[in-house]
Write a protein that holds these residues in place. Sequence first.
Motif: not given
Length: 622
Positions: A470-475, A525-528, A551-562
């Motif tokens: 999905s991440l298009t037009k990203v620098r 894009v910042v992948i956290v 920034a566009i944020i992509v979060g990577v974390g625990d599945s229950d970390d709402e």
Amino acid sequence: MCGIVGYVGKRPVVDILIRGLRALEYRGYDSAGIAIFKDRKIEIRKSEGRLENVEKLLREKINFFSDSTCGIGHTRWATHGKPTSQNAHPHKTGHIVLVHNGIIENYIEIKRELMSRGHLPLSETDSELFGFLVLEEMEKGFNLVDSVRKSFLQLKGQSSVVVISEREPGVIVGVRNGSPLVVALDPEGGVILASDAQPLIPYNSEVIFLEHGDLIIGTAEGLKIFDLETGSAVVRPVVRLDWTLEKLDKGRFPHYMLKEIFEQPEVLVETLNGILDRTQSQPYAFSEQPGVKILDQAIEFIFVACGTSWHAALLGKYWIERRAQVSVSVELASEFRYCQPVLRPGVVVVGISQSGETADTLAVLREMRRKGISTLGISNVRGSSISREADAVFYTFAGPEIGVAATKTFTAQMLVLYLISGYLSNQRKVKNLDASSETFAGVIKLPQLLSESLQPNSKMMKQIYNTAMSLTKVRGFFFIGRGYSFPMALEGALKLKEIAYEYAEGYAAGELKHGPIAMIDKGMVVIVLAPRDSWRDKTVSNLEEVKARGAIIVGVGDSDDEDLKMLCDYWIPIAAENRSIDSDLLPFFLAPVVQLLSYYRAVLKGTDVDKPRNLAKSVTVE
Ligand code: M6R
């Protein structure tokens, strides 16, 4: 780098060389070529670019070589001279034909002398010069073997070379000095040799890893090995490899990289089995590992490595310092070898390298040995140079990794380092942390949990794919993390650059505000990486800072970390089951996330995933 293959025996040689080169293409793919005896003449077919170009040339006269049973081949990673057909190996000088891997450091001097004697090299390479030296010796009346020997002794630097001559059909002479060469007997009669064991496996899984300064003569009758300096015969041990042909195949996967990512759970099992003695009641009872004594005596460690292995080393530092309270410094091998390090008594220098051939890491271990410092190696390749240079070696059990991007070997290195941290913690009776039998139980569960996360219909897998696509037009991309997630951020950025050619940086989340945050705007894009460990809350504060700057944020974390999920534009949950294991093990779950994100970005961009541009898997030049 570069890959060499050679065969002499009773089978048709073309297929052996082409299959061999295909297996070695990971070592370089700027150009390729083969040289084949046709009657008493040597025919060469070579081309810039990929091996397919040579195959195309061969198809032009499909049956021409059908009765040929002796030849050599090469796939190149250019060092001296551009990747052109002219510079491609094999090189022919009169009746001499050779392939070479490595660098002739005194090539300028040799070239000057050769030219003063009237020789005119056709290529820009250092390699071709060797052919003139051999030719001169043969003109003096020496045979091929003696001529190769005398000529090789004039070279400086680390090289391997394989030579044939129209004057001695059916004889292959090879020398290993630094750059690896592995040989095996063909059970049907003959000898096959190559830069690594993979091309040999279809014919014989019992191989000999040649040592520095070995010279071999291969004929249809068999193999002889000599010491290059003294000329006396030597015997080398035969090693049985348990690699199956399946492991060398892509199977149902479109790329080796993807296959190797999915092999990670299995690799963890193999590495656990290879290292731990599970029959002992003690956790971290290492099996008869020769390196254990060195671990026991260590007062501090210096880890040296390059690239992805360096990231594994950083994780090792976090684990060993936190869990065993032994001090670890982590050094880039290419820097460390030219520094004046302070080496205190009790220091152990550990070279970490999946290939076991990386020139800079190898050079550090050699230098440390010379200084009388204890050394350890962590390598995936039995018989590799690093495994010979170090006082003892811990092997990873990842099997052959063909994709240039390191994936499963990284996970296996992580596991070995994690196990070492547990072993040290236990031995030194460090009480404040939980490196105990419970953690041992945790590590045993790892393969199963990882395998569940990697199921095609898992949430993690779906979200990685959707996010990457999905991440298009990203620098560009920033990977950020703290603690264990910091080396994983570096690894994520390296992978994305390496295979998807995207602008990417890996940063310790707390460092952003010291400069790089100026880069953050709407196109970034910042992948956290923020799984729920002791650093998570701090990382989330840093996330807020970049979010505030668009920034566009992509979060990577625990599945229950709402809470974390709500702050992100894209969300990649790592498996909920992770909660049942130690947070020290979270990097094992982040690894496939950053690998797969890069993989899918590369697929989206249509890059050559397994053979990214300008790279080679085994970096045997400094
Ligand atoms: O064989 P090594 O582990 O010593 O290789 C070190 C690096 O060249 C290697 O990890 C490289 O960074 C990888 N191709 C990255 O995926």
